[in-house]
Write an enzyme that holds these catalytic residues in place. Sequence first.
Site, PDB file in Angstrom:
ATOM      1  N   GLY C  23     -19.463 -35.658  40.529  1.00 30.59           N
ATOM      2  CA  GLY C  23     -18.480 -35.906  39.471  1.00 30.59           C
ATOM      3  C   GLY C  23     -17.114 -36.140  40.075  1.00 30.59           C
ATOM      4  O   GLY C  23     -16.704 -35.418  40.971  1.00 30.59           O
ATOM      5  N   GLY C  34      -5.082 -39.052  52.528  1.00 30.50           N
ATOM      6  CA  GLY C  34      -4.797 -38.086  53.589  1.00 30.50           C
ATOM      7  C   GLY C  34      -5.719 -38.288  54.782  1.00 30.50           C
ATOM      8  O   GLY C  34      -5.280 -38.300  55.939  1.00 30.50           O
ATOM      9  N   VAL C  35      -7.005 -38.465  54.517  1.00 25.21           N
ATOM     10  CA  VAL C  35      -7.974 -38.681  55.601  1.00 25.21           C
ATOM     11  C   VAL C  35      -7.647 -39.970  56.357  1.00 25.21           C
ATOM     12  O   VAL C  35      -7.539 -39.985  57.592  1.00 25.21           O
ATOM     13  CB  VAL C  35      -9.418 -38.745  55.041  1.00 25.21           C
ATOM     14  CG1 VAL C  35     -10.390 -39.247  56.103  1.00 25.21           C
ATOM     15  CG2 VAL C  35      -9.859 -37.378  54.521  1.00 25.21           C
ATOM     16  N   ARG C  85     -23.871 -39.752  41.568  1.00 30.66           N
ATOM     17  CA  ARG C  85     -24.853 -38.755  42.003  1.00 30.66           C
ATOM     18  C   ARG C  85     -26.033 -39.538  42.547  1.00 30.66           C
ATOM     19  O   ARG C  85     -26.409 -40.564  42.007  1.00 30.66           O
ATOM     20  CB  ARG C  85     -25.305 -37.886  40.823  1.00 30.66           C
ATOM     21  CG  ARG C  85     -24.145 -37.106  40.226  1.00 30.66           C
ATOM     22  CD  ARG C  85     -24.586 -36.143  39.147  1.00 30.66           C
ATOM     23  NE  ARG C  85     -23.461 -35.835  38.289  1.00 30.66           N
ATOM     24  CZ  ARG C  85     -22.533 -34.880  38.545  1.00 30.66           C
ATOM     25  NH1 ARG C  85     -22.648 -34.135  39.627  1.00 30.66           N
ATOM     26  NH2 ARG C  85     -21.523 -34.677  37.730  1.00 30.66           N
ATOM     27  N   GLY C 115     -18.543 -31.895  45.340  1.00 31.57           N
ATOM     28  CA  GLY C 115     -18.865 -30.543  44.926  1.00 31.57           C
ATOM     29  C   GLY C 115     -19.998 -29.941  45.741  1.00 31.57           C
ATOM     30  O   GLY C 115     -20.354 -30.463  46.803  1.00 31.57           O
ATOM     31  N   ASP C 116     -20.596 -28.854  45.260  1.00 33.14           N
ATOM     32  CA  ASP C 116     -21.589 -28.150  46.070  1.00 33.14           C
ATOM     33  C   ASP C 116     -22.859 -28.978  46.297  1.00 33.14           C
ATOM     34  O   ASP C 116     -23.441 -28.929  47.376  1.00 33.14           O
ATOM     35  CB  ASP C 116     -21.900 -26.750  45.513  1.00 33.14           C
ATOM     36  CG  ASP C 116     -22.167 -26.766  44.019  1.00 33.14           C
ATOM     37  OD1 ASP C 116     -22.234 -27.862  43.438  1.00 33.14           O
ATOM     38  OD2 ASP C 116     -22.321 -25.678  43.446  1.00 33.14           O
ATOM     39  N   THR C 139     -13.895 -31.065  43.261  1.00 30.64           N
ATOM     40  CA  THR C 139     -14.537 -30.772  41.978  1.00 30.64           C
ATOM     41  C   THR C 139     -13.530 -30.049  41.092  1.00 30.64           C
ATOM     42  O   THR C 139     -12.739 -29.254  41.581  1.00 30.64           O
ATOM     43  CB  THR C 139     -15.786 -29.890  42.148  1.00 30.64           C
ATOM     44  OG1 THR C 139     -16.138 -29.359  40.870  1.00 30.64           O
ATOM     45  CG2 THR C 139     -15.562 -28.719  43.089  1.00 30.64           C
ATOM     46  N   ASP C 141     -14.324 -27.852  38.999  1.00 33.10           N
ATOM     47  CA  ASP C 141     -14.877 -26.561  38.562  1.00 33.10           C
ATOM     48  C   ASP C 141     -14.378 -25.366  39.361  1.00 33.10           C
ATOM     49  O   ASP C 141     -14.562 -24.229  38.950  1.00 33.10           O
ATOM     50  CB  ASP C 141     -16.408 -26.606  38.628  1.00 33.10           C
ATOM     51  CG  ASP C 141     -16.990 -27.512  37.558  1.00 33.10           C
ATOM     52  OD1 ASP C 141     -16.349 -27.672  36.506  1.00 33.10           O
ATOM     53  OD2 ASP C 141     -18.075 -28.074  37.777  1.00 33.10           O
ATOM     54  N   ASP C 143     -15.620 -24.012  41.928  1.00 38.20           N
ATOM     55  CA  ASP C 143     -16.746 -23.102  42.154  1.00 38.20           C
ATOM     56  C   ASP C 143     -17.332 -23.226  43.562  1.00 38.20           C
ATOM     57  O   ASP C 143     -18.515 -22.979  43.767  1.00 38.20           O
ATOM     58  CB  ASP C 143     -17.839 -23.360  41.108  1.00 38.20           C
ATOM     59  CG  ASP C 143     -18.372 -24.786  41.149  1.00 38.20           C
ATOM     60  OD1 ASP C 143     -17.782 -25.607  41.879  1.00 38.20           O
ATOM     61  OD2 ASP C 143     -19.363 -25.078  40.467  1.00 38.20           O
ATOM     62  N   GLY C 184     -17.388 -26.484  32.726  1.00 36.58           N
ATOM     63  CA  GLY C 184     -17.805 -25.304  33.486  1.00 36.58           C
ATOM     64  C   GLY C 184     -19.235 -24.951  33.135  1.00 36.58           C
ATOM     65  O   GLY C 184     -19.465 -24.077  32.316  1.00 36.58           O
ATOM     66  N   ARG C 185     -20.187 -25.630  33.741  1.00 39.26           N
ATOM     67  CA  ARG C 185     -21.575 -25.401  33.387  1.00 39.26           C
ATOM     68  C   ARG C 185     -22.057 -24.070  33.961  1.00 39.26           C
ATOM     69  O   ARG C 185     -22.765 -23.325  33.317  1.00 39.26           O
ATOM     70  CB  ARG C 185     -22.424 -26.569  33.917  1.00 39.26           C
ATOM     71  CG  ARG C 185     -23.620 -26.838  33.042  1.00 39.26           C
ATOM     72  CD  ARG C 185     -24.161 -28.235  33.217  1.00 39.26           C
ATOM     73  NE  ARG C 185     -23.327 -29.239  32.545  1.00 39.26           N
ATOM     74  CZ  ARG C 185     -23.622 -30.527  32.489  1.00 39.26           C
ATOM     75  NH1 ARG C 185     -24.701 -30.982  33.082  1.00 39.26           N
ATOM     76  NH2 ARG C 185     -22.840 -31.353  31.849  1.00 39.26           N
ATOM     77  N   ILE C 266     -12.128 -35.893  29.339  1.00 37.01           N
ATOM     78  CA  ILE C 266     -10.699 -36.070  29.647  1.00 37.01           C
ATOM     79  C   ILE C 266     -10.285 -35.133  30.781  1.00 37.01           C
ATOM     80  O   ILE C 266      -9.357 -35.423  31.522  1.00 37.01           O
ATOM     81  CB  ILE C 266      -9.758 -35.845  28.434  1.00 37.01           C
ATOM     82  CG1 ILE C 266      -9.906 -34.453  27.824  1.00 37.01           C
ATOM     83  CG2 ILE C 266      -9.966 -36.902  27.370  1.00 37.01           C
ATOM     84  CD1 ILE C 266      -8.788 -34.104  26.829  1.00 37.01           C
ATOM     85  N   ARG C 268     -11.662 -34.630  33.507  1.00 34.58           N
ATOM     86  CA  ARG C 268     -11.977 -35.190  34.828  1.00 34.58           C
ATOM     87  C   ARG C 268     -10.965 -36.220  35.301  1.00 34.58           C
ATOM     88  O   ARG C 268     -10.916 -36.550  36.491  1.00 34.58           O
ATOM     89  CB  ARG C 268     -13.328 -35.923  34.757  1.00 34.58           C
ATOM     90  CG  ARG C 268     -14.510 -35.038  34.711  1.00 34.58           C
ATOM     91  CD  ARG C 268     -15.032 -34.822  36.135  1.00 34.58           C
ATOM     92  NE  ARG C 268     -16.288 -34.132  36.064  1.00 34.58           N
ATOM     93  CZ  ARG C 268     -17.447 -34.736  35.793  1.00 34.58           C
ATOM     94  NH1 ARG C 268     -17.493 -36.038  35.611  1.00 34.58           N
ATOM     95  NH2 ARG C 268     -18.550 -34.040  35.718  1.00 34.58           N
TER      96      ARG C 268
END
Lengths: 335, 335, 335, 335
Positions: C23, C34-35, C85, C115-116, C139, C141, C143, C184-185, C266, C268
Amino acid sequence: MFTLPHLKPIKSYKSIALLTSGGDSPGMNPAIRGVVRAALNSGIESVYGIQRGYSGLITADIHKLTSRSVTNIIQRGGTMLKSARCLEFKEPAIRAQAAQILRDKNIEALIVIGGDGSMAGAHLLTEETGIPVIGLPGTIDNDIPGSDDTIGFDTAVNTALDAIDKIRDTALSHERLFLVEVMGRNSGFIATQVGIACGAELVIVPEYAFDLHDLCVTLAQQRASGQGSSGIIVIAEGKDPGLTSRIAYQLEELGQDPKICILGHIQRGGSPSGHDRMLASCLGASAVHYLLAGFNDILVGVRQGTIVDIPLRKVISEKKILDRNIFDITTLLHK
Amino acid sequence: MFTLPHLKPIKSYKSIALLTSGGDSPGMNPAIRGVVRAALNSGIESVYGIQRGYSGLITADIHKLTSRSVTNIIQRGGTMLKSARCLEFKEPAIRAQAAQILRDKNIEALIVIGGDGSMAGAHLLTEETGIPVIGLPGTIDNDIPGSDDTIGFDTAVNTALDAIDKIRDTALSHERLFLVEVMGRNSGFIATQVGIACGAELVIVPEYAFDLHDLCVTLAQQRASGQGSSGIIVIAEGKDPGLTSRIAYQLEELGQDPKICILGHIQRGGSPSGHDRMLASCLGASAVHYLLAGFNDILVGVRQGTIVDIPLRKVISEKKILDRNIFDITTLLHK
Amino acid sequence: MFTLPHLKPIKSYKSIALLTSGGDSPGMNPAIRGVVRAALNSGIESVYGIQRGYSGLITADIHKLTSRSVTNIIQRGGTMLKSARCLEFKEPAIRAQAAQILRDKNIEALIVIGGDGSMAGAHLLTEETGIPVIGLPGTIDNDIPGSDDTIGFDTAVNTALDAIDKIRDTALSHERLFLVEVMGRNSGFIATQVGIACGAELVIVPEYAFDLHDLCVTLAQQRASGQGSSGIIVIAEGKDPGLTSRIAYQLEELGQDPKICILGHIQRGGSPSGHDRMLASCLGASAVHYLLAGFNDILVGVRQGTIVDIPLRKVISEKKILDRNIFDITTLLHK
Amino acid sequence: MFTLPHLKPIKSYKSIALLTSGGDSPGMNPAIRGVVRAALNSGIESVYGIQRGYSGLITADIHKLTSRSVTNIIQRGGTMLKSARCLEFKEPAIRAQAAQILRDKNIEALIVIGGDGSMAGAHLLTEETGIPVIGLPGTIDNDIPGSDDTIGFDTAVNTALDAIDKIRDTALSHERLFLVEVMGRNSGFIATQVGIACGAELVIVPEYAFDLHDLCVTLAQQRASGQGSSGIIVIAEGKDPGLTSRIAYQLEELGQDPKICILGHIQRGGSPSGHDRMLASCLGASAVHYLLAGFNDILVGVRQGTIVDIPLRKVISEKKILDRNIFDITTLLHK
């Protein structure tokens, strides 16, 4: 929402160009998108974008635009074609040269998005060279004669208000008087609309004279009598660079401690508001329709909610009046 | 900017009241401020605020407002008088009771800020009880017949656009199709203006029929052919609750993977835009001027940039038409 | 502001690539910038951008980026490299193929922003193929185990708050209860921060169990007793799609009339906040510095204000805990 | 998110007061709310709000606050208690008088939200009179020694960025160089974070010396060589009022045409960001917990993500250092 003009296409063009000129204003991008897409969807084969206004025209910095070139620009501030002020374009010889460049590229008509200075160039270009020209009012100042509205005005007002709403937080917390200078060298349209919409204590515009001393005395007295411990005074920058500082100085002399904020160039940028995107889209599309209906030497603007044509001669020779009744709303509602 | 009506005061009122009714809309607060300040500055001695619309009227939840009561509300969303829908006010007996409460408090006239439902109540109240009533168009839907604009519409459009600009970031990053549902149960004004201003691929409104299957097939084909890998479809909520889901389902059946966003109540709130503050201020002040000029049973609205009176009878019996030419701009410019 | 790690370059790379995956989150663009800029300014000759995450890696949709490619993107939402994804990347064979594509292009290392789920792929890629990989936490989230912060979280919180501030206008005007569902799943970080920052009556997160019935009874009682006529309940979407509707239903059974708002996508999008631009810039530059210092198979994150490395193995095997003390702040301050 | 301190209540207070002092900063309101609600929910019976900082303390402008007094302020800019600078409070006699006023009202402790000047007063008050005092860092400047963060800094950075994003639209459209002056009389924290986050060409701060002439020559050369036709230079206002104008003048001498924007007081106002509301809420609640745990003469701040106590003596005698490594990120990433 606007009423669109009923126009019959009587001419056909194979190739047109457009440019943005003068100070940039938010909404120029949706206007570009409107022109390009309406043109390509109305049978015009090629649309060219000229870089940096008339400067790019006379250096032939001209590139083809497709429907895809204008994807995802509707929400962007500034102008993808860049803009500039071009003093050289005041020379007839330069304008003749510009016309030749257009002819060499088989460009048959020109759409100019800009303020009154840009319209003067556009009018002379068509008058002297016969190349059809349509103008669109792209300026935050809303000072185009014949048009009630200009592309960018609504966004500039919202940007100024957003800033003043923040300043008011501090004004209230510190019980202070703020002098906020907004754009408007020759006209007080921004100052008036911003002043009414922010609930200003006072609005100062170039159109209406005032006695600086009397005004400051009244302000100081109001504050001494406890009426309104905080306050916002909105000042159109005007032609006279030191006005805001002079008001501050006079107020200091009278024992006040006003703060100055000059909003400056933030008023020119930012994502265009919904109103300006709508206005620019409708005007952009209409510019093409007026062109195909055989019009020339006009600005496409808005009057009483309807999209109309205004002779460029009128645009460049008249001055738009700030309605005194509207201006007086500030006084009526501030206390 | 608006042209103000020329009105001569021929009546005098000692005491008036105002209320906000129905769904709240951004700009109700500057409208309240406009009414209160204009009234007090025009010789009306007392202005009363009624809480929670007609509900507070029939429970006599009525409080005096001063010039200071409406300080620093011009930039606030919602309504300081609170609002409500009041089914009881459909009963003539209840309206008679409401009139008695106003008379008991020596309140001679009522200003009602709200949508068409609220205007129906206002019209019946004055018709049955003789208490002068002036309406102001306070609704985000812009569906008041006779008025080109309503207080809150511009802000709601900007709020929706701000949300869609964010959604577009994700749509572009993931090359996805988003179905965005905006408010508008009976009318597509928000959807149309938002659709044009966000550069939507498609706009769906209650006013214009469409074949759901055909539409989805076309969309799926466009995307299969590589035209527009990302996209925004703006859908007015309409009367039919499941419309957006049904479109999503049909598109899924055709191999698409659309995402749904329902913008919902955020469209009702937020600091009013510059346009809405200006509109609300001018309409609020004008409502008082119409009242003092002897008008009654009217809504004060805007037509072609001019503030005008519209008989409440017309407001509640007609339906405002969405201009097909404007609606078609979306199609003209989206590709 | 962050404390940067002290790292000595011990390795040299001629060519690296980067991608954004999963996502999208606001701040991915400044991370890319930056990279790219840090790499080119640190002696790495070529930086390649891979389109659409791992999908573009396995289809070799890879293009060279220059310093200029990343001009004027720092303020843009979404990701200029697009994201996706990619289920296929779960196959070892596909990962082997991806490694071969990188080797064929002489790309020596890969930076993955996501994300993870994306980190799981990155870890396996380096473990199986030896290609050095550095992850960055992209991400909304927040998390990612081991990192206190992720790129996009701060912006998402501000976006949600901005929406809830608007909803509160309506909640106050109508004295209504709103159930606002935020993203926030699996985690309640957004819900908790948003809940504290909007002054929510209640926050519901996947991490902490609650009795739905008891909770609704308490809410209904509070409102019956006149405590808080309006209110906002913030609900993390959770794994269970119908939660918000079920709460609404229970409240309705108890005589309440709650409204539901699902903020959705919104959260995101949108221009990254100052914090996220700073975080993304520092993490992007640090990713390059860690790579040159010989690190591999790590995520570069933030702990206690310091930029740190976290083994990818840890990132993908642990779960980040929501601090109960912080969560309880909502209860402490809401009344 | 922050780690909260583990504190055991060992003292009890019946009545405390709080004030906001010095320049206002966005987040003072959620800090007030945090103090009031945490105090009332922790067994403190009365919380008093002092108007206008120390000025209201010495004139006994002190009013009781309830849980409801601080409803619906979490999102408001400024401070509901108003603020002021109070030169008289530098007199020991005045501080003794202030202490007497607190004792007369049975107020046992004072919480002061403000910048370093306000902390100096707080420290002397407790040292001389024994009245327990807790400070909270309320300033946009982020220059409180011992605390990584201050209430209002994040919002001020976002406000400045929002303005610069708009200015960049114009800078790009006109290929112009803009000198943007941000707040920071003694420190360059705002300028540095803003500079990195807006992708500035250059950042000028009071902490690091530079040769004005060399700098301007380099800038002029870069632009002559076609590197970056547009650009933003961020300048902390510094102690020296004419700095920005002098840079502009030097650049003009070198043939450039830079524009100046002074962002000014807008940076102080506006709805606090999510981060600042969270920070202020946690610090406000923690101030009460530190007080109940027997602490005195401290500022409650943040270090490395953890809420900590910092002796006021340290706060007022040291100077917070701007990390050179962070400052250098601008140079690393701008090209």
